[in-house]
Design an enzyme around this catalytic site. Sequence first.
Site, PDB file in Angstrom:
ATOM      1  N   ASP A  45       0.851  -1.199   0.000  1.00 35.01           N
ATOM      2  CA  ASP A  45       0.000   0.000   0.000  1.00 35.01           C
ATOM      3  C   ASP A  45       0.882   1.242   0.000  1.00 35.01           C
ATOM      4  O   ASP A  45       1.590   1.514   0.970  1.00 35.01           O
ATOM      5  CB  ASP A  45      -0.891   0.002   1.258  1.00 35.01           C
ATOM      6  N   TYR A  50       3.252   9.909  -0.769  1.00 33.22           N
ATOM      7  CA  TYR A  50       4.322   9.351   0.063  1.00 33.22           C
ATOM      8  C   TYR A  50       5.702   9.582  -0.566  1.00 33.22           C
ATOM      9  O   TYR A  50       6.721   9.468   0.124  1.00 33.22           O
ATOM     10  CB  TYR A  50       4.133   7.849   0.339  1.00 33.22           C
ATOM     11  N   LYS A  75      -2.653   5.896  -4.531  1.00 35.92           N
ATOM     12  CA  LYS A  75      -3.763   6.809  -4.242  1.00 35.92           C
ATOM     13  C   LYS A  75      -3.594   8.151  -4.963  1.00 35.92           C
ATOM     14  O   LYS A  75      -2.475   8.642  -5.115  1.00 35.92           O
ATOM     15  CB  LYS A  75      -3.850   7.071  -2.720  1.00 35.92           C
ATOM     16  N   HIS A 108      -7.588   9.619  -2.122  1.00 42.33           N
ATOM     17  CA  HIS A 108      -6.901   9.572  -0.829  1.00 42.33           C
ATOM     18  C   HIS A 108      -7.740  10.169   0.306  1.00 42.33           C
ATOM     19  O   HIS A 108      -7.787   9.622   1.409  1.00 42.33           O
ATOM     20  CB  HIS A 108      -5.547  10.284  -0.956  1.00 42.33           C
TER      21      HIS A 108
HETATM   22  P1  NAD Z   1       0.719   1.686  11.896  1.00 39.46           P
HETATM   23  O1  NAD Z   1      -0.433   1.645  12.832  1.00 39.46           O
HETATM   24  O2  NAD Z   1       0.959   0.570  10.949  1.00 39.46           O
HETATM   25  O3  NAD Z   1       1.946   1.937  12.848  1.00 39.46           O
HETATM   26  C1  NAD Z   1       3.237   1.951  12.412  1.00 39.46           C
HETATM   27  C2  NAD Z   1       4.075   2.113  13.662  1.00 39.46           C
HETATM   28  O4  NAD Z   1       4.006   0.918  14.442  1.00 39.46           O
HETATM   29  C3  NAD Z   1       5.519   2.337  13.309  1.00 39.46           C
HETATM   30  O5  NAD Z   1       5.988   3.387  14.121  1.00 39.46           O
HETATM   31  C4  NAD Z   1       6.199   1.033  13.678  1.00 39.46           C
HETATM   32  O6  NAD Z   1       7.471   1.267  14.187  1.00 39.46           O
HETATM   33  C5  NAD Z   1       5.296   0.446  14.732  1.00 39.46           C
HETATM   34  N1  NAD Z   1       5.290  -1.029  14.628  1.00 39.46           N
HETATM   35  C6  NAD Z   1       5.102  -1.756  13.513  1.00 39.46           C
HETATM   36  N2  NAD Z   1       5.177  -3.060  13.788  1.00 39.46           N
HETATM   37  C7  NAD Z   1       5.413  -3.176  15.103  1.00 39.46           C
HETATM   38  C8  NAD Z   1       5.596  -4.277  15.953  1.00 39.46           C
HETATM   39  N3  NAD Z   1       5.539  -5.529  15.492  1.00 39.46           N
HETATM   40  N4  NAD Z   1       5.824  -4.045  17.274  1.00 39.46           N
HETATM   41  C9  NAD Z   1       5.883  -2.787  17.730  1.00 39.46           C
HETATM   42  N5  NAD Z   1       5.716  -1.691  16.963  1.00 39.46           N
HETATM   43  C10 NAD Z   1       5.486  -1.886  15.652  1.00 39.46           C
HETATM   44  O7  NAD Z   1       0.627   3.083  11.101  1.00 39.46           O
HETATM   45  P2  NAD Z   1       0.766   3.540   9.606  1.00 39.46           P
HETATM   46  O8  NAD Z   1       2.050   3.139   9.007  1.00 39.46           O
HETATM   47  O9  NAD Z   1       0.437   4.971   9.583  1.00 39.46           O
HETATM   48  O10 NAD Z   1      -0.427   2.771   8.869  1.00 39.46           O
HETATM   49  C11 NAD Z   1      -0.221   1.642   8.047  1.00 39.46           C
HETATM   50  C12 NAD Z   1      -0.347   2.008   6.587  1.00 39.46           C
HETATM   51  O11 NAD Z   1      -1.620   2.601   6.333  1.00 39.46           O
HETATM   52  C13 NAD Z   1       0.623   3.097   6.120  1.00 39.46           C
HETATM   53  O12 NAD Z   1       1.941   2.640   5.986  1.00 39.46           O
HETATM   54  C14 NAD Z   1      -0.033   3.512   4.830  1.00 39.46           C
HETATM   55  O13 NAD Z   1       0.216   2.558   3.819  1.00 39.46           O
HETATM   56  C15 NAD Z   1      -1.491   3.508   5.236  1.00 39.46           C
HETATM   57  N6  NAD Z   1      -1.976   4.854   5.658  1.00 39.46           N
HETATM   58  C16 NAD Z   1      -2.971   5.441   4.929  1.00 39.46           C
HETATM   59  C17 NAD Z   1      -3.474   6.675   5.282  1.00 39.46           C
HETATM   60  C18 NAD Z   1      -4.589   7.275   4.487  1.00 39.46           C
HETATM   61  O14 NAD Z   1      -4.917   8.450   4.690  1.00 39.46           O
HETATM   62  N7  NAD Z   1      -5.197   6.549   3.585  1.00 39.46           N
HETATM   63  C19 NAD Z   1      -2.967   7.357   6.401  1.00 39.46           C
HETATM   64  C20 NAD Z   1      -1.950   6.759   7.131  1.00 39.46           C
HETATM   65  C21 NAD Z   1      -1.489   5.501   6.767  1.00 39.46           C
END
Ligand code: NAD
Length: 275
Positions: A45, A50, A75, A108
């Site tokens: 994704d 990004y 997106k 998005h």
């Molecule tokens: P997330 O909830 O996946 O959190 C990521 C955080 O969690 C990072 O800081 C990472 O270090 C930590 N983490 C990951 N695995 C872990 C583990 N096993 N143990 C402990 N900590 C851990 O947040 P995100 O990256 O914002 O969301 C996931 C994806 O969603 C994004 O990468 C993106 O592709 C998408 N996204 C979309 C939008 C949108 O507006 N459509 C907005 C934000 C994110």
Amino acid sequence: LHVPRLTLNTGASIPQLGFGVFLVDPGETERLVSTALELGYRHIDTAAIYGNEEGVGRAIAASGIPRDELFITTKLWNADQGTESAYAAVDASLEKLGLDYVDLYLIHWPTPRRDRYIESWHALEQIRANGKARAIGVSNFLVEHLERVLAEGGTVPAVNQIELHPALQQEDVTEFGREHGILTEAWGPLGQGKYPLFEEEPVVAAATAHGVSPAQVVLRWHLQRGIIVFPKASTRERIASNIDLFDFDLTPAEMTAINGLERDGRVGSHPDEVN
Ligand code: NAD
């Protein structure tokens, strides 16, 4: 690894677990996506905003994995909403990704103040008709935005990608999706590390009971609720553990206890506020 697949309203299937690359540095993206692909992820994704679509594309090319085994989402950024601008944006994304088509192309944010999401939706329908996206969907849409798309657009979005985690379960939007054949994808499935989710008692208790990490419990909770997730992680160990979710089941009591963590705890922007 047995990542389950869900069926989109197009008839195509989507791996229920993928790898997200929000805030992944463009210089790190190829390496991290290559690691994810090596560890068995097949769903990536990304988004134009990004700034790392090229890195995703290089990892895909280097992997040698047949295109039809991958599921790639990108997106349309807010500033590119419209008709001609959306056509140009998808072409730019495909060029950067080095692909002929994406599996899923999303609006998005609804950006209601721009009021161009219906026009943009019709552009996405054309993009799908041209074969540049196999499925189209939306992100950060509230029920009122989905209702307008259903009333005015011809195609039902395949997914709605929204902020979703135990403190913000979005029952109204996910229920609307269930009624209309729109799958829900969670962004920030781990709360983006912005609140102490991994210290919540029901999460810790289930982690102890199953001998897994709190993050694995939360990801498993999403999967058992039928939600699509693509957690972001920056180390090989976490990328590996985030896909190692298929040899335990949370009990109904554990699921209920985690459901009890709802508290309208949005950590990101409210969709009406983003422009
Ligand atoms: P997330 O909830 O996946 O959190 C990521 C955080 O969690 C990072 O800081 C990472 O270090 C930590 N983490 C990951 N695995 C872990 C583990 N096993 N143990 C402990 N900590 C851990 O947040 P995100 O990256 O914002 O969301 C996931 C994806 O969603 C994004 O990468 C993106 O592709 C998408 N996204 C979309 C939008 C949108 O507006 N459509 C907005 C934000 C994110």
